[in-house]
Design a protein around this motif. Structure first.
Motif, PDB file in Angstrom:
ATOM      1  N   GLN A 163      -1.233  10.972   6.449  1.00 28.67           N
ATOM      2  CA  GLN A 163      -2.422  10.126   6.404  1.00 28.67           C
ATOM      3  C   GLN A 163      -3.320  10.471   5.219  1.00 28.67           C
ATOM      4  O   GLN A 163      -3.917   9.586   4.608  1.00 28.67           O
ATOM      5  CB  GLN A 163      -3.204  10.232   7.707  1.00 28.67           C
ATOM      6  N   LEU A 198      -2.370   8.551   1.922  1.00 26.48           N
ATOM      7  CA  LEU A 198      -2.384   7.088   1.857  1.00 26.48           C
ATOM      8  C   LEU A 198      -3.380   6.596   0.812  1.00 26.48           C
ATOM      9  O   LEU A 198      -4.447   7.176   0.633  1.00 26.48           O
ATOM     10  CB  LEU A 198      -2.761   6.496   3.222  1.00 26.48           C
ATOM     11  N   ASN A 217      -5.704   4.071   0.554  1.00 30.08           N
ATOM     12  CA  ASN A 217      -6.285   3.172   1.543  1.00 30.08           C
ATOM     13  C   ASN A 217      -7.566   2.505   1.068  1.00 30.08           C
ATOM     14  O   ASN A 217      -8.591   2.595   1.702  1.00 30.08           O
ATOM     15  CB  ASN A 217      -6.523   3.932   2.851  1.00 30.08           C
ATOM     16  N   ARG A 218      -7.478   1.822  -0.042  1.00 29.91           N
ATOM     17  CA  ARG A 218      -8.647   1.108  -0.531  1.00 29.91           C
ATOM     18  C   ARG A 218      -8.928  -0.129   0.315  1.00 29.91           C
ATOM     19  O   ARG A 218     -10.072  -0.446   0.613  1.00 29.91           O
ATOM     20  CB  ARG A 218      -8.454   0.705  -1.987  1.00 29.91           C
ATOM     21  N   THR A 219      -7.881  -0.856   0.696  1.00 31.37           N
ATOM     22  CA  THR A 219      -8.083  -2.106   1.446  1.00 31.37           C
ATOM     23  C   THR A 219      -7.796  -1.961   2.933  1.00 31.37           C
ATOM     24  O   THR A 219      -8.067  -2.882   3.692  1.00 31.37           O
ATOM     25  CB  THR A 219      -7.185  -3.226   0.883  1.00 31.37           C
ATOM     26  N   GLY A 220      -7.249  -0.849   3.350  1.00 34.52           N
ATOM     27  CA  GLY A 220      -6.941  -0.666   4.763  1.00 34.52           C
ATOM     28  C   GLY A 220      -6.747   0.797   5.075  1.00 34.52           C
ATOM     29  O   GLY A 220      -6.695   1.639   4.184  1.00 34.52           O
ATOM     30  N   ASN A 221      -6.635   1.085   6.354  1.00 37.48           N
ATOM     31  CA  ASN A 221      -6.484   2.461   6.786  1.00 37.48           C
ATOM     32  C   ASN A 221      -5.606   2.493   8.038  1.00 37.48           C
ATOM     33  O   ASN A 221      -5.455   1.500   8.727  1.00 37.48           O
ATOM     34  CB  ASN A 221      -7.850   3.084   7.074  1.00 37.48           C
ATOM     35  N   VAL A 222      -5.059   3.632   8.335  1.00 37.65           N
ATOM     36  CA  VAL A 222      -4.280   3.833   9.549  1.00 37.65           C
ATOM     37  C   VAL A 222      -4.999   4.909  10.366  1.00 37.65           C
ATOM     38  O   VAL A 222      -5.267   6.001   9.863  1.00 37.65           O
ATOM     39  CB  VAL A 222      -2.831   4.271   9.225  1.00 37.65           C
ATOM     40  N   TYR A 279      -3.229   0.031  12.280  1.00 34.29           N
ATOM     41  CA  TYR A 279      -3.717  -0.378  10.963  1.00 34.29           C
ATOM     42  C   TYR A 279      -5.054  -1.089  11.108  1.00 34.29           C
ATOM     43  O   TYR A 279      -5.199  -1.978  11.931  1.00 34.29           O
ATOM     44  CB  TYR A 279      -2.702  -1.314  10.276  1.00 34.29           C
ATOM     45  N   SER A 314      -8.522  -2.713   8.699  1.00 34.27           N
ATOM     46  CA  SER A 314      -8.986  -3.103   7.376  1.00 34.27           C
ATOM     47  C   SER A 314     -10.344  -3.766   7.486  1.00 34.27           C
ATOM     48  O   SER A 314     -10.632  -4.461   8.469  1.00 34.27           O
ATOM     49  CB  SER A 314      -7.992  -4.073   6.735  1.00 34.27           C
ATOM     50  N   ARG A 343      -6.705  -9.967   2.038  1.00 29.70           N
ATOM     51  CA  ARG A 343      -6.250  -8.583   2.016  1.00 29.70           C
ATOM     52  C   ARG A 343      -5.041  -8.440   1.102  1.00 29.70           C
ATOM     53  O   ARG A 343      -4.934  -7.490   0.323  1.00 29.70           O
ATOM     54  CB  ARG A 343      -5.920  -8.135   3.443  1.00 29.70           C
ATOM     55  N   SER A 369      -4.822  -6.299  -2.390  1.00 26.76           N
ATOM     56  CA  SER A 369      -3.767  -5.309  -2.626  1.00 26.76           C
ATOM     57  C   SER A 369      -3.062  -5.566  -3.948  1.00 26.76           C
ATOM     58  O   SER A 369      -2.745  -4.629  -4.684  1.00 26.76           O
ATOM     59  CB  SER A 369      -2.748  -5.334  -1.490  1.00 26.76           C
TER      60      SER A 369
END
Length: 120
Positions: free
Chosen positions: A7, A10, A12-17, A23, A25, A33, A37
């Protein structure tokens, strides 16, 4: 192929886990989105365009200089004419020279548009 990316690694500019594997965002619309990306790739595409134009400029410059110095059999009473003096050679090279100018202007304006877009 199942690959597990930690993690903390990642991008993760546009989303995250989340820790649970869900997921999330801040951009709710999937099309926006996806566009965000792909936006990260725009700088590379603009750079490739610029590099291609630089190589085209070099190629056209080499071709025109070679044609200006290369001599072909010509009138026997004087010095041979450079190949560039023949109209067919000009018809073949001048359109590429014009294309280089147009593409150079395009690539520079494309780069400036990208810079303005990223600055905001």
């Amino acid at each position: 192929h199942k690959v597990r990316v930690p993690q903390e690694n990642l991008l993760n500019r546009t989303g995250n886990v989340t820790d649970m594997g869900t997921y999330t965002s801040s951009i709710k619309d999937p099309k926006q989105r996806f566009g965000a990306s792909l936006g990260a790739l725009s700088g590379g595409r603009v750079s490739i365009t610029g590099m291609a134009v630089v190589n085209l400029k070099l190629a056209v410059s080499i071709a025109i200089r070679f044609s200006a110095t290369r001599r072909q059999f010509g009138p026997t009473d004087g010095e041979e004419l450079p190949v560039l003096e023949y109209q067919m050679q000009q018809w073949r090279l001048i359109p590429y020279l014009a294309a280089v100018y147009a593409l150079d202007y395009f690539s520079k304006s494309l780069f400036m548009n990208l810079v303005e877009l990223q600055i905001g």
